[in-house]
Design a protein around this motif. Structure first.
Motif, short mmCIF file in Angstrom:
data_model
loop_
_atom_site.label_atom_id
_atom_site.label_comp_id
_atom_site.label_asym_id
_atom_site.label_seq_id
_atom_site.Cartn_x
_atom_site.Cartn_y
_atom_site.Cartn_z
N LYS A 129 0.84 -1.21 0.00
CA LYS A 129 0.00 0.00 0.00
C LYS A 129 0.86 1.25 0.00
O LYS A 129 1.91 1.30 0.64
CB LYS A 129 -0.90 0.02 1.24
CG LYS A 129 -2.23 -0.67 1.00
CD LYS A 129 -3.25 -0.31 2.05
CE LYS A 129 -4.45 -1.24 1.95
NZ LYS A 129 -5.00 -1.58 3.22
N SER A 130 0.37 2.26 -0.71
CA SER A 130 1.08 3.53 -0.69
C SER A 130 0.61 4.35 0.50
O SER A 130 -0.36 4.02 1.17
CB SER A 130 0.86 4.28 -2.00
OG SER A 130 -0.50 4.40 -2.26
N GLY A 131 1.31 5.42 0.76
CA GLY A 131 0.96 6.28 1.89
C GLY A 131 2.20 6.65 2.68
O GLY A 131 3.25 6.03 2.54
N ILE A 132 2.07 7.67 3.50
CA ILE A 132 3.18 8.13 4.31
C ILE A 132 3.21 7.34 5.61
O ILE A 132 2.17 7.08 6.23
CB ILE A 132 3.02 9.64 4.63
CG1 ILE A 132 2.81 10.46 3.34
CG2 ILE A 132 4.21 10.17 5.42
CD1 ILE A 132 3.93 10.36 2.33
N ASN A 133 4.41 6.94 6.01
CA ASN A 133 4.57 6.22 7.27
C ASN A 133 4.28 7.15 8.45
O ASN A 133 4.57 8.34 8.39
CB ASN A 133 6.02 5.70 7.34
CG ASN A 133 6.17 4.62 8.39
OD1 ASN A 133 6.03 4.89 9.58
ND2 ASN A 133 6.46 3.41 7.96
N LYS A 134 3.70 6.58 9.50
CA LYS A 134 3.34 7.39 10.68
C LYS A 134 4.50 8.24 11.20
O LYS A 134 4.33 9.40 11.55
CB LYS A 134 2.88 6.48 11.83
CG LYS A 134 1.42 6.07 11.76
CD LYS A 134 1.01 5.30 13.01
CE LYS A 134 1.97 4.17 13.33
NZ LYS A 134 1.42 3.07 14.09
N ILE A 139 6.57 15.70 9.74
CA ILE A 139 7.52 16.47 8.90
C ILE A 139 6.96 16.61 7.49
O ILE A 139 7.03 17.70 6.90
CB ILE A 139 8.90 15.78 8.89
CG1 ILE A 139 9.56 15.94 10.26
CG2 ILE A 139 9.80 16.38 7.80
CD1 ILE A 139 10.80 15.11 10.48
N PHE A 140 6.39 15.54 6.95
CA PHE A 140 5.84 15.58 5.59
C PHE A 140 4.74 16.63 5.48
O PHE A 140 4.72 17.45 4.56
CB PHE A 140 5.30 14.20 5.19
CG PHE A 140 4.79 14.12 3.78
CD1 PHE A 140 5.67 13.90 2.72
CD2 PHE A 140 3.44 14.30 3.49
CE1 PHE A 140 5.20 13.84 1.41
CE2 PHE A 140 2.97 14.25 2.18
CZ PHE A 140 3.86 14.02 1.14
N CYS A 141 3.82 16.62 6.45
CA CYS A 141 2.71 17.58 6.43
C CYS A 141 3.22 19.02 6.52
O CYS A 141 2.76 19.90 5.79
CB CYS A 141 1.74 17.30 7.56
SG CYS A 141 0.80 15.78 7.34
N LYS A 142 4.17 19.25 7.42
CA LYS A 142 4.71 20.61 7.59
C LYS A 142 5.37 21.09 6.30
O LYS A 142 5.22 22.26 5.90
CB LYS A 142 5.71 20.63 8.74
CG LYS A 142 5.04 20.64 10.10
CD LYS A 142 6.04 20.65 11.25
CE LYS A 142 5.31 20.59 12.58
NZ LYS A 142 5.94 19.66 13.51
N LYS A 143 6.11 20.20 5.66
CA LYS A 143 6.79 20.59 4.41
C LYS A 143 5.76 20.90 3.31
O LYS A 143 5.92 21.85 2.55
CB LYS A 143 7.74 19.47 3.94
CG LYS A 143 9.04 19.43 4.73
CD LYS A 143 9.96 18.32 4.24
CE LYS A 143 10.55 18.64 2.87
NZ LYS A 143 11.53 17.62 2.45
N CYS A 144 4.70 20.09 3.23
CA CYS A 144 3.65 20.33 2.23
C CYS A 144 3.01 21.70 2.42
O CYS A 144 2.74 22.41 1.46
CB CYS A 144 2.57 19.25 2.32
SG CYS A 144 3.03 17.68 1.59
N ILE A 145 2.78 22.05 3.68
CA ILE A 145 2.12 23.33 3.98
C ILE A 145 3.08 24.50 3.81
O ILE A 145 2.76 25.49 3.15
CB ILE A 145 1.54 23.30 5.42
CG1 ILE A 145 0.40 22.26 5.52
CG2 ILE A 145 1.02 24.68 5.83
CD1 ILE A 145 0.03 21.85 6.93
N ASN A 146 4.26 24.38 4.37
CA ASN A 146 5.19 25.52 4.42
C ASN A 146 5.99 25.72 3.14
O ASN A 146 6.22 26.86 2.73
CB ASN A 146 6.15 25.38 5.61
CG ASN A 146 5.42 25.36 6.94
OD1 ASN A 146 4.37 25.98 7.07
ND2 ASN A 146 5.94 24.64 7.91
N SER A 178 -3.39 15.33 16.70
CA SER A 178 -2.04 15.77 17.09
C SER A 178 -1.46 16.75 16.07
O SER A 178 -0.64 17.60 16.41
CB SER A 178 -1.11 14.57 17.25
OG SER A 178 -0.76 14.02 15.99
N LEU A 179 -1.91 16.63 14.81
CA LEU A 179 -1.42 17.53 13.76
C LEU A 179 -2.32 18.76 13.58
O LEU A 179 -2.04 19.63 12.77
CB LEU A 179 -1.31 16.77 12.44
CG LEU A 179 -0.24 15.67 12.41
CD1 LEU A 179 -0.43 14.74 11.22
CD2 LEU A 179 1.15 16.25 12.42
#
Length: 214
Positions: A129-134, A139-146, A178-179
């Motif tokens: 399955k694809s997807g980001i590891n927990k 870090i992934f979310c912050k980079k996507c936003i910032n 948490s995010l």
């Protein structure tokens, strides 16, 4: 009353949409527009497709006439299809890698159209399955936003098959909180009731609305 509307009403009663803030995405992949139109006419808001090409063929003309519905890309999105997806869709549920996130960012800037985006989490750490590891998620979310200026509104998951999904829904709810995200995309025809109990705000339901795919 058309079967799909009856089925949708049953789901609304089950999850008590008056009390809960849940959006039902009618997953219309593989179904022709003749099956979908009764729901559109009845005023149903959210529809989901898995493949960009199929979505283009089905929804492009209707988009020109009807404005008051939202189209969700819920399947795996290839980077070479992003430029076709951005004009058509309102939401993407399946951002699962950095290269895809970068491509979405580039195309959005070109078109000045900014979609609402969910990050797909590989909640069961499954190789297939694809997807980001927990552990990489924050870090992934912050980079996507910032760095990419993506409008991330929440997380999405598909729990492992043949396991109790409730355990994974609970983990997803905790991660989402948490995010600091408001929306949570989880739950399909087999497990949407449990997903809603665990805080899902978008459920992706196909066969329970439209019937089994032939």
């Amino acid at each position: 009353m058309h079967d799909s509307i009856k089925n949708l009403n049953i789901i609304k009663e089950q999850i008590n949409t008056k009390e809960s803030n849940v959006n039902i995405i009618a997953v219309s992949k593989t179904f022709p527009m003749s099956n979908i139109e009764p729901l559109l006419i009845s005023g149903h808001m959210h529809f989901g497709e898995n493949k960009v090409q199929e979505a283009i063929e089905k929804w492009t003309e209707i988009r020109k006439i009807k404005k008051n519905f939202k189209l969700h890309m819920i399947g795996k999105l290839q980077t070479n299809k992003v430029k076709f997806a951005i004009p058509l869709f309102d939401y993407i549920h399946s951002v699962d890698n950095w290269k895809l996130a970068q491509k979405i960012s580039q195309e959005q800037e070109k078109l000045k159209k900014y979609l609402k985006i969910f990050i797909q989490v590989n909640i069961g750490n499954e190789d297939q399955k694809s997807g980001i590891n927990k552990k990489d998620l924050s870090i992934f979310c912050k980079k996507c936003i910032n760095e990419l200026n993506l409008k991330i509104i929440g997380l999405m998951c598909i729990p492992p098959q043949n396991e109790d999904p409730k355990k994974y829904f609970k983990i997803m709810l905790d991660l989402n909180k948490s995010l600091g995200f408001e929306e949570l995309s989880m739950g399909m025809s087999s497990d949407y009731v449990d997903a809603v109990k665990h805080g899902a705000t978008f459920i992706r339901v196909g066969s329970k609305i439209f019937g089994e795919r032939s």
